[in-house]
Design a protein around this motif. Structure first.
Motif, short mmCIF file in Angstrom:
data_model
loop_
_atom_site.label_atom_id
_atom_site.label_comp_id
_atom_site.label_asym_id
_atom_site.label_seq_id
_atom_site.Cartn_x
_atom_site.Cartn_y
_atom_site.Cartn_z
N THR A 22 -0.65 -3.32 -5.89
CA THR A 22 0.19 -2.87 -4.94
C THR A 22 -0.61 -2.11 -3.56
O THR A 22 0.04 -2.24 -2.58
N ARG A 23 -1.76 -1.97 -3.70
CA ARG A 23 -2.45 -1.07 -2.82
C ARG A 23 -3.75 -1.04 -3.04
O ARG A 23 -4.45 -0.62 -3.86
N VAL A 48 -5.39 2.77 -12.03
CA VAL A 48 -6.29 2.85 -10.71
C VAL A 48 -7.68 2.23 -11.41
O VAL A 48 -8.16 2.75 -12.48
N HIS A 61 -4.75 0.25 -6.65
CA HIS A 61 -3.79 0.87 -7.49
C HIS A 61 -2.87 -0.51 -8.01
O HIS A 61 -2.35 -1.32 -7.21
N ALA A 117 0.19 8.70 -13.13
CA ALA A 117 1.41 8.57 -12.53
C ALA A 117 1.67 8.04 -11.12
O ALA A 117 0.48 8.11 -10.24
N LYS A 118 2.43 7.32 -10.88
CA LYS A 118 2.44 6.72 -9.32
C LYS A 118 2.80 7.92 -8.42
O LYS A 118 2.38 7.87 -7.34
N THR A 119 3.38 8.59 -8.89
CA THR A 119 3.68 9.98 -8.00
C THR A 119 3.20 11.20 -8.74
O THR A 119 3.56 11.36 -9.94
N GLU A 120 2.37 11.98 -8.16
CA GLU A 120 1.74 13.29 -8.49
C GLU A 120 1.87 14.10 -7.30
O GLU A 120 1.19 13.71 -6.52
N GLU A 152 7.51 5.85 -13.13
CA GLU A 152 6.72 5.13 -12.77
C GLU A 152 5.19 5.23 -13.01
O GLU A 152 4.46 6.31 -12.54
N ARG A 153 4.45 4.21 -13.77
CA ARG A 153 3.09 4.57 -14.06
C ARG A 153 2.20 3.20 -13.18
O ARG A 153 2.65 2.19 -13.25
N GLU A 154 0.97 3.62 -13.18
CA GLU A 154 0.02 2.61 -12.64
C GLU A 154 -1.21 3.03 -13.21
O GLU A 154 -1.50 3.88 -14.02
N ALA A 195 0.29 -1.39 -10.23
CA ALA A 195 1.74 -1.00 -10.83
C ALA A 195 1.96 -1.85 -12.10
O ALA A 195 1.86 -3.08 -12.20
#
Length: 345
Positions: free
Chosen positions: A231-232, A197, A247, A46-49, A193-195, A249
């Motif tokens: 993205t990062r 890694v 990372h 998940a992009k946000t956890e 949003e998922r990404e 996206a």
């Protein structure tokens, strides 16, 4: 005439010998489709956890969710033992009742003293004392209301709720566990949003830049694919492996890209026009030898180098698809030199 024929024969023989003596070269035909010859295994995340916990000391009374459960924003996740907090709220509400009664009494007393003062029965100092008592009663009521609001907030904080739609990825406390303030109870991942890694070496990270595009395929089913963009790049390398985390996206991924799934990640081919050549092909200042096969001669061509490492260099400009570039022995060539055929390394 016989001497002329002999001379021509010797001339042609010399040319043939010269061509035969031309050194073969180790070269490559460059193409944007070659890209960066790298492939990685990544994990869908998940992009946000976030880690969720209670902002106070307490004992877990109940945890309503387990790992893997999908929750909606506002759903209850866990509850602290709130007997003391409920008691504090009831006490604060009782304090408001007392403060309101005192305010009514002070207001009535002020009104009576004011009437008596208007008739000349009460002194001005008595009226001033009544006014001060009324102001004090009003302040006590405001203080009691603030105490009730604080007690209600504390009671609300004893219930842990989901800040967004998500899935529980880990639990770290069970019912009966005594927690310190801020201690993590569970982890919640945003299902929006998922990404992907990936962990790469410092050398590989040096070849990549924010905005680079990738192709992602699930290892379990490589027919399921999606595009991704870098993205990062984490600025600090992982201590034990000395790798850097990238990372990516995902763009419009299907539902098959579940959190935790393994995926094969490869740089997108031919999307940015960049060409990769071995670092051994570069001259100083930046240039490469390009073979012109119409005359089998070499031409020194200046190039602009983008990212590079000890093994590869990304040519930002100066080459085009189809150019034959010499990749070994570049320091022993001269402009216009005739070379032989391509050979394997």
């Amino acid at each position: 005439m016989r001497y002329l024929a002999i001379a021509l024969t010797m001339c042609f023989s010399t040319v043939a010998l010269a061509q035969d003596a031309a050194r073969p070269v180790v070269s490559m035909i460059v193409d944007t489709a070659d890209g960066i010859p790298l492939s990685y295994t990544g994990i869908v995340v998940a992009k946000t956890e976030v880690n969720l916990g209670f902002p106070m000391i307490g004992t877990v009374a109940a945890r309503s969710v387990d790992v893997g459960e999908v929750v909606a924003r506002g759903d209850e996740l866990a509850q602290l033992n709130n007997e003391d907090l409920s008691s504090d709220l009831r006490s604060a509400e009782a304090g408001i009742i007392v403060a309101k009664a005192q305010l009514r009494s002070a207001s009535s007393a002020r009104d009576r003293i004011k009437q008596l003062a208007e008739r000349g029965v009460a002194s001005p100092s008595q009226l001033e004392d009544a006014e001060r008592a009324l102001v004090s009663a009003q302040a006590r009521l405001e203080q009691a209301e603030a105490s009730r609001a604080s007690a209600k907030d504390m009671l609300d904080l004893a219930t842990l709720t989901a800040p967004f739609d998500g899935v529980v990825t880990d639990t770290l406390a069970e019912a009966g566990t005594t927690l310190s303030a801020g201690q993590t109870v569970l982890r919640l991942a945003d299902v929006g949003e998922r990404e992907v890694v990936i962990d790469v070496s410092d050398e590989d990270a040096g070849l990549l830049a924010k905005g680079d595009r990738f192709s992602v395929r699930l290892l379990a089913n490589e027919s399921v694919a999606a595009d991704a963009v870098l993205t990062r790049i984490d600025p600090v390398a992982e201590r034990s492996t000395r790798t850097q985390r990238l990372h990516l996206a995902l763009e419009d991924p299907s539902a098959a890209f579940r959190l935790g799934a393994l995926a094969r990640v490869e740089p997108a081919r031919g999307t940015d026009g960049r060409i990769a050549v071995p670092a051994s092909a570069l001259l100083d200042p930046p240039a490469v030898w390009v073979v012109d096969r119409t005359g089998n001669t070499v031409d020194r061509r200046s190039v602009i180098v983008g990212e590079s490492n000890d093994a590869l260099a990304i040519i930002a400009s100066g080459l085009k698809a189809g150019d034959e570039v010499i990749i070994k022995g570049v320091n022993s060539l001269e402009q216009g030199q005739v070379v032989g055929p391509r050979v394997s390394q």
